[in-house]
Every structure is written in structure tokens, then in C-alpha cells.
Enzyme design. Structure first.
Site, PDB file in Angstrom:
ATOM      1  N   GLU A  89       0.808  -1.229   0.000  1.00 16.91           N
ATOM      2  CA  GLU A  89       0.000   0.000   0.000  1.00 16.91           C
ATOM      3  C   GLU A  89       0.840   1.279   0.000  1.00 16.91           C
ATOM      4  O   GLU A  89       0.793   2.057   0.966  1.00 16.91           O
ATOM      5  CB  GLU A  89      -0.940   0.033   1.207  1.00 16.91           C
ATOM      6  CG  GLU A  89      -1.936  -1.087   1.262  1.00 16.91           C
ATOM      7  CD  GLU A  89      -2.937  -0.933   2.418  1.00 16.91           C
ATOM      8  OE1 GLU A  89      -2.993   0.151   3.029  1.00 16.91           O
ATOM      9  OE2 GLU A  89      -3.662  -1.900   2.693  1.00 16.91           O
ATOM     10  N   GLU A 128      -4.930  -8.758   0.994  1.00 12.58           N
ATOM     11  CA  GLU A 128      -5.640  -8.425   2.237  1.00 12.58           C
ATOM     12  C   GLU A 128      -7.113  -8.242   1.944  1.00 12.58           C
ATOM     13  O   GLU A 128      -7.487  -7.560   0.984  1.00 12.58           O
ATOM     14  CB  GLU A 128      -5.152  -7.089   2.848  1.00 12.58           C
ATOM     15  CG  GLU A 128      -3.809  -7.146   3.498  1.00 12.58           C
ATOM     16  CD  GLU A 128      -3.396  -5.814   4.114  1.00 12.58           C
ATOM     17  OE1 GLU A 128      -4.289  -5.006   4.482  1.00 12.58           O
ATOM     18  OE2 GLU A 128      -2.191  -5.588   4.215  1.00 12.58           O
TER      19      GLU A 128
HETATM   20  O1  IFM Z   1      -4.022  -2.965   9.262  1.00 19.56           O
HETATM   21  C1  IFM Z   1      -4.006  -2.501   7.947  1.00 19.56           C
HETATM   22  C2  IFM Z   1      -2.821  -3.061   7.207  1.00 19.56           C
HETATM   23  O2  IFM Z   1      -1.617  -2.757   7.836  1.00 19.56           O
HETATM   24  C3  IFM Z   1      -2.761  -2.502   5.818  1.00 19.56           C
HETATM   25  N1  IFM Z   1      -4.029  -2.605   5.124  1.00 19.56           N
HETATM   26  C4  IFM Z   1      -5.207  -2.224   5.837  1.00 19.56           C
HETATM   27  C5  IFM Z   1      -5.252  -2.880   7.209  1.00 19.56           C
HETATM   28  C6  IFM Z   1      -6.542  -2.476   7.953  1.00 19.56           C
HETATM   29  O3  IFM Z   1      -6.590  -1.110   8.117  1.00 19.56           O
END
Ligand code: IFM
Length: 467
Positions: free
Chosen positions: A155, A363
Site C-alpha cells: 500500500e 488483504e
Molecule cells: O491494518 C491494515 C494493514 O496494515 C494494511 N491494510 C489495511 C489494514 C486495515 O486497516
């Protein structure tokens, strides 16, 4: 590939052990008022000491892969000095433990823990940081063996925009020009990491993870349609265009001209580096956003829709002031809208507009207000429903021809949720932060069945099983 994901600062703790030096998140979390409840990652889930227990949890779960990140300040505590053997050893033990359990390791080189000494010299707003990242990438690529797939960044949008434009994340700067420069330097660092991998370990696959968004205009008014396109530019096109087309979207470059240095930091040859072919793309997805109404100022649009609250503004509804929510939609404890159809839409868009290389959902998950019941169990049917809907969306995308190869739940463990500290729980395993005790939630058992059968059980049966 079925897996779960975590990140170093969110779970490891042991921030001053075995030679690790401070990262920007150590500084930021210790700065009073920046994180809810004054929480820090000093201990977190104590994974640094309890990793064997966590590896056993992964084995019980039955995952075929595990996504985690390497802490740069453990590997190069002095940035330019020699690699720290004790730091490397921790990850070697972790990787060996995964192999022993037949779990494929999927490490990420950078999940937001920049060495503080680099931030002191300008951080991601300076070009030098990209080259220091390349040195660090070369070390882990060469020294950590047994990895088939490397991810450079997690990200980069979040690092650049929450960290440098909005001050919600470390290093807490509020400078749009610096955020635009950071955008470029993060992408450049990614490209340099890819080049390092190609020359040092040509047999490995390499990619990166983006948090891409689905932004919908709430009205047909031109002002909202334009704002939605700008939001899309900041969240999606400014990353995907250079990676897959070798150029930045002109409208966005022009937009940032008002915020120096912005994209004036781009040098000849950089875009060729950034667009070095990658082997796969990771996608993090949580929910869509709608743009409409009051508060459509540029910064709100550019922030996308998943901007967390500042600690001093308690986490009630961080979107309310931005006019970027759809009334009536179900939400998670992060106040993020739930709408799995957006995931299918996003995956199909990537295929149609950008690339057909393998995609991984690196994710996907949700925070809910979980609790330990009197019988000691943690029942989280809402999370099962959320994940079921998103996995159905993945199946739909595969039907639509998307080359989707894997899925990782965020997260294996409840953990340090950045500006929210420990007040938000995303785990499929509950963490008792006083004792470190781990309690698998209902979702853990459900996911274990999904993996074993490579199929989703009927949702009503899955929910009933949690009672
Ligand atoms: O916890 C975060 C993660 O570190 C990166 N993506 C989003 C998740 C939830 O906010």
C-alpha cells in the site's frame, strides 16, 4: 493459495531487541496524541517471542501460504551500515518454520516501518530514500533464502498520503507536495527493488501490493463526477498507470503542480524503472466509497474514502465530514462500507484496463466489536458473512476471466491497527493484550473448513455453527 496476512510493526513487539533501531512508527506512536489510547507497537502481539505458537496456529488453520513483512530497522539498523545478523536470523527462523509446516512464505519488504534516521533526512519525500531501499532490498533478496515470491511494497498510497499529506500515519506530515513526491519515490523504490531481484535472484517472482479503490459518484452532477475521477486518479490511476503503462496520468500531474515539489521530482529514466515488468499484483480491498455532497474539497477527494480519524477526533464516523458515504449501507467497526460487489468490479477493471498477470487478494477482512463470551469463546458471525460475500465476489471475478490466484485474510491476529492502536480488531485469532493469550475466533474454524474443502459452506449453516 489460501493464506492470512500480518505486518511486522503490527505484531512483533521487541522493538529494541537484537539491534533493531526505531522506525517512524516508534516515533509517531510515542508522540502523545497520535494514536488512540496512546498505544504503541512496543509489545504488540509479542510475535517476536511467540512466533512458534503463531506458526502452529497457521498449521492448525491449514493455510497454504502466509504473508508477513520484514522490518527494515531490524535488517539495516544504521541504514548504510552492514546487515544485522540477529535481525536476519529472526526471519530465517520464521521462514524455516513455515517450510517445516508446508506453508509458502510471502514476505513483503516494506509495510510502513521506515528507519527513523531516513525520515530525519527527508524520508520518502527525498529521492535518496529510494536508493537506500534498493540496498535493503538487495540484502533481503540475497540473504533470506527459500522465498519464491517477494513483494516490494504494501500500500504505497497509505505511506505517501496518510503519512505525508494527512498526518494520520507516521511520519505525520501534512504537505501535499511532499506526498506527491513520496508517491514517485515509493514507486521508484519499487522499480529498483524489481531490478535488484532480476539481477540477484532471477529465479524468484516479484510484485507489489496496492490498496486500490472503487469510488462511485453519489450523484450525476458534474462536480461530483469530476471529483470522483480525481479521487480515482489518486487512489488507482497514479499507481497503475506508471506500473503498467509507463506514464503518470496527465490530469493528476497537472493537479499536483500547485503543490511543489510534487511530480517535478521525476527524472529521466524513472518511469522505465517503475514499469519494469512484475510477475503478480497484490490487491488489498476492504470496501468501496461514494463521493458526493458537502466537503468535496480536493484534499478529501484525494484522500479516498478510507482515511482513519485523527486520534483527537474520536473514531465515530470519520467519513461524515467528507461527504463520502452512502447512507444506509452496512459498515464495519472502522465505519467502512460493506459492499462485496465492488471487489468483483475492481478485479475486472484491473484485467480489462491494465494487466492479466496473476492477481492475489493480499488483504481482505473486517474489524468488528468482538468480545470473549463467558464460555471463553469469541463468536464473530459478522466477519464470516463479510468474508463469505467477498469470496463469492472473487468466484464471480474468476468467472469473469480474472486471473485470481490467491486470497489472504487480514489478519491472522488482532494487532496494532495504526492510528487506532489496539481499539480495532481485524484478527481471526483474538489476542488478550494483557497476557498474550491467543483464542481462535469462529471465523478461524470456518476458514479452516473453507481451505480444507476448497469451497464455501452455505452461509446460513456457517452462521448457525457459531452459536
Ligand atoms: O491494518 C491494515 C494493514 O496494515 C494494511 N491494510 C489495511 C489494514 C486495515 O486497516
Amino acid at each position: 493459495m489460501w493464506g492470512t496476512a500480518t505486518a511486522a510493526y503490527q505484531i512483533e513487539g521487541a522493538v529494541a531487541e537484537d539491534g533493531r533501531t526505531p522506525s517512524i512508527w516508534d516515533t509517531f506512536s510515542h508522540h502523545s496524541g497520535r494514536v488512540v489510547n496512546g498505544d504503541t507497537g512496543d509489545v504488540a502481539c509479542d510475535h517476536y517471542h511467540r512466533y512458534e505458537e503463531d506458526l502452529d496456529l497457521l498449521a492448525d488453520l491449514g493455510v497454504t501460504a502466509y504473508r508477513f513483512s520484514i522490518a527494515w530497522p531490524r535488517i539495516h539498523p544504521d541504514v548504510t551500515g552492514p546487515a544485522n545478523e540477529a535481525g536476519l536470523d529472526f526471519y530465517k527462523r520464521l521462514i524455516a518454520g513455515l517450510h517445516e509446516r508446508n506453508i509458502t512464505p510471502l514476505p513483503t519488504m516494506y509495510h510502513w516501518d521506515l528507519p527513523q534516521s531516513l525520515e530525519d533526512k527527508g524520508g520518502w519525500a527525498t529521492r535518496e530514500t529510494s536508493f537506500r531501499f534498493a540496498d535493503y532490498a538487495a540484502t533481503v533478496l540475497e540473504r533470506l533464502e527459500g522465498i519464491e515470491k517477494w513483494t516490494t511494497f504494501n500500500e504505497p498510497w497509505t505511506s505517501a498520503w496518510l503519512g505525508y499529506a494527512y498526518g494520520h500515519h507516521a511520519p505525520g506530515r501534512e504537505d501535499i507536495g511532499a506526498a506527491a513526491a513520496a508517491t514517485h519515490h515509493l514507486l521508484l523504490a519499487h522499480g529498483l527493488g524489481v531490478e535488484a531481484a532480476r539481477s540477484l535472484v532471477p529465479e524468484v517472482e516479484i510484485g507489489l501490493t496496492l490498496n486500490l479503490g472503487v469510488l462511485r459518484s453519489g450523484t450525476n452532477e458534474q462536480v461530483d463526477l469530476d471529483a470522483t475521477w480525481r479521487g480515482d486518479g489518486n487512489q488507482n490511476r497514479i499507481w497503475l498507470d506508471p506500473l503498467f503503462r509507463g506514464s503518470y496520468p496527465e490530469d493528476m500531474v497537472k493537479l499536483y503542480e500547485a503543490h511543489p515539489p510534487g511530480f517535478s521530482v521525476v527524472q529521466e529514466g524513472d518511469l522505465a524503472t517503475i514499469s519494469s515488468p512484475i510477475d503478480f499484483l497484490g490487491v488489498n480491498f476492504y470496501g468501496p466509497g461514494t463521493i458526493m455532497g458537502e466537503g468535496r474539497e480536493l484534499e478529501a477527494r484525494m484522500a479516498g474514502y478510507n482515511v482513519g480519524p485523527r486520534p483527537e477526533a474520536p473514531p465515530v464516523n470519520h467519513l461524515a465530514g467528507l461527504g463520502v458515504e452512502t447512507p444506509g449501507r452496512p459498515k464495519t467497526a472502522m465505519e467502512w462500507e460493506i459492499d462485496a460487489t465492488a471487489l468483483r468490479e475492481l478485479l475486472v477493471r484491473i484485467k480489462d484496463e491494465y494487466t492479466t498477470i496473476p492477481l492475489y487478494i493480499t488483504e481482505n477482512g473486517a474489524a468488528f466489536n468482538d468480545y470473549v463470551a463467558v464460555d471463553g469463546k469469541v463468536r464473530d458471525p459478522q466477519r464470516i458473512q463479510y468474508l463469505d460475500e467477498h469470496l463469492e465476489a472473487c468466484l464471480g471475478a474468476i468467472d469473469d476471466g480474472v486471473n485470481l490466484q490467491g486470497y489472504f485474510i487480514w489478519s491472522l491476529l488482532d494487532n496494532f491497527e495504526w492510528g487506532f492502536g489496539y481499539s480495532r480488531r481485524f484478527g481471526i485469532v483474538w489476542i488478550d493484550y494483557d497476557t498474550g493469550r491467543r483464542i481462535p475466533k469462529s471465523t478461524f474454524h470456518w476458514y479452516s473448513g473453507v481451505i480444507a474443502n476448497n469451497a464455501l459452506p452455505p452461509l446460513d449453516e456457517a452462521i448457525a455453527a457459531t452459536r
